[in-house]
Scaffold this motif. Structure first.
Motif, short mmCIF file in Angstrom:
data_model
loop_
_atom_site.label_atom_id
_atom_site.label_comp_id
_atom_site.label_asym_id
_atom_site.label_seq_id
_atom_site.Cartn_x
_atom_site.Cartn_y
_atom_site.Cartn_z
N ASN A 154 3.16 -7.65 -1.27
CA ASN A 154 2.87 -7.53 -2.69
C ASN A 154 4.09 -7.72 -3.59
OD1 ASN A 154 0.11 -7.03 -2.31
ND2 ASN A 154 0.55 -4.88 -1.89
N ASP A 155 5.24 -7.94 -2.99
CA ASP A 155 6.45 -8.16 -3.78
C ASP A 155 7.22 -9.32 -3.14
OD1 ASP A 155 8.36 -7.77 -5.73
OD2 ASP A 155 8.54 -5.63 -5.40
N ILE A 156 8.53 -9.34 -3.30
CA ILE A 156 9.29 -10.50 -2.85
C ILE A 156 9.66 -10.46 -1.37
CG2 ILE A 156 10.22 -10.94 -5.14
CD1 ILE A 156 12.83 -9.63 -4.24
N GLY A 157 9.60 -9.33 -0.71
CA GLY A 157 9.95 -9.23 0.70
C GLY A 157 11.34 -8.65 0.92
N ILE A 158 11.61 -8.31 2.15
CA ILE A 158 12.86 -7.63 2.48
C ILE A 158 14.06 -8.57 2.33
CG2 ILE A 158 14.12 -6.46 4.34
CD1 ILE A 158 11.42 -5.58 5.46
N ALA A 159 14.01 -9.73 2.94
CA ALA A 159 15.16 -10.64 2.93
C ALA A 159 15.51 -11.09 1.52
CB ALA A 159 14.89 -11.85 3.82
N LYS A 160 14.50 -11.45 0.72
CA LYS A 160 14.77 -11.88 -0.65
C LYS A 160 15.29 -10.73 -1.50
CE LYS A 160 11.49 -15.70 -0.70
NZ LYS A 160 10.22 -16.21 -1.24
N ALA A 161 14.82 -9.51 -1.25
CA ALA A 161 15.31 -8.36 -2.00
C ALA A 161 16.78 -8.08 -1.68
CB ALA A 161 14.47 -7.13 -1.69
N VAL A 162 17.15 -8.19 -0.40
CA VAL A 162 18.55 -7.99 -0.03
C VAL A 162 19.42 -9.09 -0.63
CG1 VAL A 162 20.15 -7.94 1.93
CG2 VAL A 162 18.00 -6.68 2.04
N LYS A 163 18.93 -10.33 -0.62
CA LYS A 163 19.69 -11.43 -1.24
C LYS A 163 19.89 -11.19 -2.73
CE LYS A 163 18.61 -15.26 1.86
NZ LYS A 163 17.98 -16.58 1.99
N GLN A 164 18.86 -10.66 -3.42
CA GLN A 164 19.00 -10.36 -4.84
C GLN A 164 20.03 -9.25 -5.06
OE1 GLN A 164 15.27 -9.50 -6.72
NE2 GLN A 164 14.70 -11.67 -6.90
N LEU A 165 20.03 -8.25 -4.19
CA LEU A 165 21.03 -7.18 -4.32
C LEU A 165 22.44 -7.74 -4.12
CD1 LEU A 165 19.33 -4.20 -2.46
CD2 LEU A 165 19.89 -4.35 -4.88
N TRP A 166 22.61 -8.64 -3.18
CA TRP A 166 23.91 -9.26 -2.97
C TRP A 166 24.33 -10.11 -4.16
CZ3 TRP A 166 22.83 -11.29 2.64
CH2 TRP A 166 22.97 -10.25 3.54
N SER A 167 23.38 -10.81 -4.77
CA SER A 167 23.74 -11.64 -5.92
C SER A 167 24.09 -10.81 -7.12
CB SER A 167 22.60 -12.61 -6.25
OG SER A 167 21.47 -11.91 -6.72
N ILE A 168 23.47 -9.66 -7.31
CA ILE A 168 23.83 -8.76 -8.42
C ILE A 168 25.25 -8.23 -8.21
CG2 ILE A 168 23.34 -6.52 -9.49
CD1 ILE A 168 20.37 -7.06 -8.92
N LYS A 169 25.55 -7.82 -7.00
CA LYS A 169 26.87 -7.32 -6.71
C LYS A 169 27.94 -8.40 -6.89
CE LYS A 169 29.41 -4.77 -3.20
NZ LYS A 169 29.38 -4.17 -1.87
#
Length: 176
Positions: A154-169
């Motif tokens: 129902n959302d973006i998934g685990i791998a894409k969420a971790v990638k987004q966290l890395w891009s914010i950092k």
């Protein structure tokens, strides 16, 4: 050479003193002193008799029997992480995220289950608390797996969420 003789003799005398001071009060035992009694022609008759206590009560075995199968499965999951984690990040998809979520939950469940079995023992806490701890562990593991599946589908998934966290950092560190 002299030091080894001193150490060897010190160990012998400590062993004899230890055997002299052994006192046991077993619950259900069979005593066999004839096997360990000193010989009559022994040069040093320091120990008159040694009693060896053999327990007649059966050891408590686990209800599950052999645990070698679960040990192999735990090692297989740990080795599978070496391929699943990079694959989930290189080729993000719901199937690989589901495989990653299942592997993570199985890994954490087995680790926490080992801690519950080791530290929440019936001999310390009684019969109720270990069963409640096991039930709580199963509930937490099921809720974790359900939450991760909900997040995957129902959302973006685990791998894409971790990638987004890395891009914010990474974006926040470039401003400095």
């Amino acid at each position: 050479m002299a030091m080894s003789l001193v150490l060897r003799n010190a160990c012998k005398s400590n062993g004899i003193n230890l055997l002299r001071n052994v006192r046991a009060t077993p619950l259900k035992t069979f005593t066999s002193s004839a096997l360990l009694a000193p010989k009559k022609d022994a040069p040093l008759n320091l120990v008159k008799s040694i009693q060896r206590n053999i327990s007649l009560t059966a050891p408590k075995l686990s209800a599950g029997g052999s645990h070698s199968g679960i040990w192999v499965a735990e090692r297989a999951i740990s080795v599978a992480f070496l391929g699943v984690i990079p694959a989930a990040f290189l080729f993000p998809s719901q199937a690989l995220d589901a495989l990653l979520a299942t592997s993570i939950v199985m890994h954490q469940h087995w680790g926490l289950e080992a801690m519950v079995i080791d530290y929440v023992r019936p001999i310390i806490f009684g019969n109720v608390v270990p069963k409640v701890a096991q039930a709580a562990l199963f509930l937490i593991s099921a809720a974790t797996l359900g939450g991760l599946f909900y997040f995957i589908y129902n959302d973006i998934g685990i791998a894409k969420a971790v990638k987004q966290l890395w891009s914010i950092k990474a974006a926040g560190s470039s401003d400095k």
